[in-house]
Design an enzyme around this catalytic site. Structure first.
Site, PDB file in Angstrom:
ATOM      1  N   PHE A 182       0.735  -1.073  -0.115  1.00 58.22           N
ATOM      2  CA  PHE A 182      -0.005  -0.113   0.010  1.00 58.22           C
ATOM      3  C   PHE A 182       0.749   1.309  -0.023  1.00 58.22           C
ATOM      4  O   PHE A 182       0.500   2.309   0.530  1.00 58.22           O
ATOM      5  CB  PHE A 182      -0.997   0.150   1.203  1.00 58.22           C
ATOM      6  N   ARG A 183       2.071   1.138  -0.646  1.00 59.37           N
ATOM      7  CA  ARG A 183       2.851   2.422  -0.488  1.00 59.37           C
ATOM      8  C   ARG A 183       3.528   2.915   0.840  1.00 59.37           C
ATOM      9  O   ARG A 183       3.772   4.103   0.772  1.00 59.37           O
ATOM     10  CB  ARG A 183       2.404   3.484  -1.607  1.00 59.37           C
TER      11      ARG A 183
END
Ligand SMILES: Cc1cc2nc3c(=O)[nH]c(=O)nc-3n(C[C@H](O)[C@H](O)[C@H](O)COP(=O)(O)O)c2cc1C
Length: 205
Positions: A182-183
């Site tokens: 999710f970065r």
């Protein structure tokens, strides 16, 4: 989140950057399909306009990160004018990035001679024949220069050209980055302190 994903953040516990870099480069050497030592080298020209290209890392230790090039090339001239540079490694197979920035030193003649002597004969000839980064009128002109230098050095050692040597980036900062889901990546930056130690900060992704 899996165990592996949790463990991937362990590097943020490292106390200093060089051993961590050595361990990541070892991982990259095992997993990259080619050129695990390739890095993007950033410089600025005299107008402050950034410039970037790939080179190969040829050595590193606690003093810094060394690469070799033609000092009359664009990068050579840009570094000699500023004595500053930055580099970025990206190992796609590991989803990791390392960034290094700092002042630049020229390696000693002894270091450059030793590395030059270790290169294949064709590369040593090429270092003489290539006026790196300057306009080339045709492929034939390059092949002619290679033939001329090959004839000149049929026997005996090929000396290192005076315009060919190495630069060492002496890191004032080294950042390690590892992809996370999710970065929400892990980032750790080491900054040199006045007494030669390291400050360490985690950064938001
Ligand atoms: C993977 C890779 C590694 C390279 N390694 C070097 C190197 O170690 N030294 C070098 O002078 N050029 C190297 N080159 C070529 C440079 O990227 C560049 O084309 C050349 O040095 C001229 O750059 P400049 O005009 O900015 O000085 C490499 C290119 C690639 C793609």
């Amino acid at each position: 989140m899996t165990d592996t994903e949790l463990k991937s953040g362990d590097f943020t516990e490292a106390a200093e950057p060089f051993q961590l870099f050595a361990s990541w480069l070892k991982d990259a050497t095992a997993s990259e399909p080619n050129d695990p030592t390739a890095l993007a080298l950033a410089t600025v020209d005299t107008d402050g306009l950034p410039d970037v290209r790939m080179v190969l890392l040829k050595g590193f230790d606690e003093h810094g990160f060394v690469f070799y090039t033609n000092f009359e090339s664009a990068k050579g001239r840009e570094i000699l004018a500023t004595m500053k540079a930055a580099m970025c490694f990206h190992w796609k197979s590991l989803r990791r990035q390392v960034r290094v920035r700092g002042p630049v030193e020229i390696v000693t003649d002894a270091e450059a001679d030793e590395y030059f002597a270790s290169r294949p004969r064709g590369s040593r000839i090429g270092a003489w024949a290539s006026k790196q980064s300057r306009p080339l009128e045709s492929r034939f002109a390059l092949e002619k220069a290679v033939a001329e230098y090959t004839a000149r050095h049929v026997i005996g050692d090929i000396p290192r050209p005076p315009h060919w040597s190495g630069f060492r980036i002496v890191p004032s900062q080294i950042e390690f980055w590892h992809d996370r889901p999710f970065r929400l990546h892990d980032r750790v930056v080491f900054t040199r302190t006045k007494d030669g130690g390291w400050d360490k900060d985690r950064l938001y992704p």
